[in-house]
Design an enzyme around this catalytic site. Structure first.
Site, PDB file in Angstrom:
ATOM      1  N   ARG A  15       0.833  -1.202   0.000  1.00 50.90           N
ATOM      2  CA  ARG A  15       0.000   0.000   0.000  1.00 50.90           C
ATOM      3  C   ARG A  15       0.866   1.250   0.000  1.00 50.90           C
ATOM      4  O   ARG A  15       2.086   1.194   0.175  1.00 50.90           O
ATOM      5  CB  ARG A  15      -0.921   0.003   1.219  1.00 50.90           C
ATOM      6  CG  ARG A  15      -0.190  -0.093   2.537  1.00 50.90           C
ATOM      7  CD  ARG A  15      -1.149  -0.261   3.698  1.00 50.90           C
ATOM      8  NE  ARG A  15      -0.436  -0.403   4.966  1.00 50.90           N
ATOM      9  CZ  ARG A  15      -1.038  -0.539   6.142  1.00 50.90           C
ATOM     10  NH1 ARG A  15      -2.354  -0.555   6.200  1.00 50.90           N
ATOM     11  NH2 ARG A  15      -0.330  -0.658   7.253  1.00 50.90           N
ATOM     12  N   ASP A  63       8.590 -10.206   7.846  1.00 50.52           N
ATOM     13  CA  ASP A  63       8.761  -9.109   8.788  1.00 50.52           C
ATOM     14  C   ASP A  63      10.236  -8.723   8.749  1.00 50.52           C
ATOM     15  O   ASP A  63      11.085  -9.433   9.289  1.00 50.52           O
ATOM     16  CB  ASP A  63       8.360  -9.559  10.186  1.00 50.52           C
ATOM     17  CG  ASP A  63       8.534  -8.468  11.234  1.00 50.52           C
ATOM     18  OD1 ASP A  63       9.055  -7.387  10.889  1.00 50.52           O
ATOM     19  OD2 ASP A  63       8.161  -8.699  12.401  1.00 50.52           O
ATOM     20  N   VAL A  64      10.562  -7.620   8.095  1.00 51.72           N
ATOM     21  CA  VAL A  64      11.963  -7.272   7.876  1.00 51.72           C
ATOM     22  C   VAL A  64      12.685  -6.893   9.164  1.00 51.72           C
ATOM     23  O   VAL A  64      13.914  -6.773   9.167  1.00 51.72           O
ATOM     24  CB  VAL A  64      12.103  -6.144   6.838  1.00 51.72           C
ATOM     25  CG1 VAL A  64      11.604  -6.609   5.482  1.00 51.72           C
ATOM     26  CG2 VAL A  64      11.387  -4.876   7.283  1.00 51.72           C
ATOM     27  N   SER A 142      12.146  10.385   5.430  1.00 49.29           N
ATOM     28  CA  SER A 142      11.034  11.323   5.615  1.00 49.29           C
ATOM     29  C   SER A 142      11.589  12.704   5.898  1.00 49.29           C
ATOM     30  O   SER A 142      12.683  12.855   6.465  1.00 49.29           O
ATOM     31  CB  SER A 142      10.145  10.890   6.782  1.00 49.29           C
ATOM     32  OG  SER A 142       9.186  11.893   7.081  1.00 49.29           O
ATOM     33  N   TYR A 155       9.746   8.186  15.397  1.00 46.97           N
ATOM     34  CA  TYR A 155       9.721   8.158  13.932  1.00 46.97           C
ATOM     35  C   TYR A 155      10.837   9.034  13.356  1.00 46.97           C
ATOM     36  O   TYR A 155      11.552   8.629  12.424  1.00 46.97           O
ATOM     37  CB  TYR A 155       8.358   8.651  13.448  1.00 46.97           C
ATOM     38  CG  TYR A 155       8.118   8.535  11.965  1.00 46.97           C
ATOM     39  CD1 TYR A 155       7.815   7.311  11.380  1.00 46.97           C
ATOM     40  CD2 TYR A 155       8.167   9.668  11.146  1.00 46.97           C
ATOM     41  CE1 TYR A 155       7.570   7.211  10.020  1.00 46.97           C
ATOM     42  CE2 TYR A 155       7.920   9.577   9.787  1.00 46.97           C
ATOM     43  CZ  TYR A 155       7.630   8.356   9.226  1.00 46.97           C
ATOM     44  OH  TYR A 155       7.393   8.255   7.881  1.00 46.97           O
ATOM     45  N   ALA A 158      14.206   7.329  13.827  1.00 51.34           N
ATOM     46  CA  ALA A 158      14.384   6.216  12.902  1.00 51.34           C
ATOM     47  C   ALA A 158      14.681   6.711  11.493  1.00 51.34           C
ATOM     48  O   ALA A 158      15.568   6.194  10.804  1.00 51.34           O
ATOM     49  CB  ALA A 158      13.140   5.332  12.899  1.00 51.34           C
ATOM     50  N   LYS A 159      13.941   7.728  11.049  1.00 53.28           N
ATOM     51  CA  LYS A 159      14.128   8.231   9.689  1.00 53.28           C
ATOM     52  C   LYS A 159      15.441   8.994   9.545  1.00 53.28           C
ATOM     53  O   LYS A 159      16.077   8.945   8.482  1.00 53.28           O
ATOM     54  CB  LYS A 159      12.942   9.115   9.296  1.00 53.28           C
ATOM     55  CG  LYS A 159      11.626   8.352   9.145  1.00 53.28           C
ATOM     56  CD  LYS A 159      11.714   7.275   8.062  1.00 53.28           C
ATOM     57  CE  LYS A 159      10.366   6.654   7.763  1.00 53.28           C
ATOM     58  NZ  LYS A 159      10.429   5.648   6.683  1.00 53.28           N
ATOM     59  N   ILE A 188       2.621  13.272   2.111  1.00 50.90           N
ATOM     60  CA  ILE A 188       2.112  12.490   0.983  1.00 50.90           C
ATOM     61  C   ILE A 188       0.754  11.898   1.361  1.00 50.90           C
ATOM     62  O   ILE A 188       0.576  11.379   2.464  1.00 50.90           O
ATOM     63  CB  ILE A 188       3.090  11.352   0.605  1.00 50.90           C
ATOM     64  CG1 ILE A 188       4.504  11.911   0.392  1.00 50.90           C
ATOM     65  CG2 ILE A 188       2.597  10.629  -0.637  1.00 50.90           C
ATOM     66  CD1 ILE A 188       4.637  12.923  -0.726  1.00 50.90           C
TER      67      ILE A 188
END
Length: 247
Positions: A15, A63-64, A142, A155, A158-159, A188
């Site tokens: 998705r 699951d990476v 991001s 987040y 991590a990004k 987005i």
């Protein structure tokens, strides 16, 4: 069809941005391994769309955040298509909250999927890419990783980490014809951003010079370019696709 003969793995491809990238790569001639972790039906719909257009695609659940599963994903891609030329590290989750209220498990979950997941898949593709002396590693970071955001410390960390990771990979493997770049999407229109309140959306819109939210294809177009030979002298870069939000 400038990616004819190339094979790609796109993580989190069922998705949103991952889906758009998988479709765009396939339209450009690449064989695509569609990775998902929970929504099998959505992943199969992406596969069906690619096959209907005359492309090649397969679906693989992994699951990476688990290195063993990431390795199985890469092995499956190599077995299905004869190799892995392009890796798109797109899989990601959010667990938003103010830092004071953020649970340790929510911090760990986001870092594990969004950052460690990219480590796992990238490490797994290293040997085949080094042997082939060609490869494209593309990370979907991001704009939040560049500027931070209240309520998204996990987040953003991590990004931002994904950017540093990608730059380091670029330095390590550049001499073997492998490039590594990061894309930093702005706001987005996806299922993930659709959960935000209208107040937040309007505030973000007011800060975007182009005056609109981006679409997944805006990211997919760049990812597809970075995957090809035309981008062979671009590596270690972070390219913002944000309508000017970070200006």
């Amino acid at each position: 069809m400038f990616l004819n003969g190339k094979s790609a793995i796109v993580t989190g491809a069922s998705r949103g941005i991952g889906r758009a990238i998988a479709l765009k790569l396939a339209q450009s001639g690449a064989s695509v391994m569609i990775n998902y972790v929970s929504n099998a039906r959505a992943a199969e719909e992406v596969q069906d769309q690619i096959l209907a257009g005359g492309g090649r695609a397969a679906v693989f659940k992994a699951d990476v955040s688990s290195y063993d599963e990431a390795q199985k994903l890469v092995s499956a891609g190599a077995a299905e298509f004869g190799g892995v030329d392009i890796l798109v590290n797109n899989a990601g989750i959010t667990r938003d909250n103010l830092l004071l209220r953020m649970k340790e498990e929510d911090w760990d979950a986001v870092l594990t999927v969004n950052l460690k997941g990219a480590f796992n898949t990238t490490r797994a593709v290293m040997k085949p890419m080094l042997k082939a002396r060609w490869g494209r590693i593309i990370a979907v970071s991001s704009i939040i990783g560049l500027r931070g955001n209240a309520g998204q410390a996990n987040y953003a960390a991590a990004k931002a980490g994904l950017i540093g990771f990608t730059k380091s990979v670029a330095r390590e493997v550049g001499s073997r014809g492998i490039t590594a770049n990061a894309i930093a999407p702005g706001f987005i229109s996806t299922e993930m951003t659709g959960k935000l309140s209208e107040t937040v959306k309007q505030k973000m819109l007011s800060e975007i010079p182009l005056g609109r939210f981006g679409e997944p294809d805006d990211i997919a177009n760049l990812a597809c370019f970075l995957a090809g030979d035309a981008a062979g002298y671009i590596t270690g870069q972070v390219i913002a696709v944000d309508g000017g939000l970070a200006i």
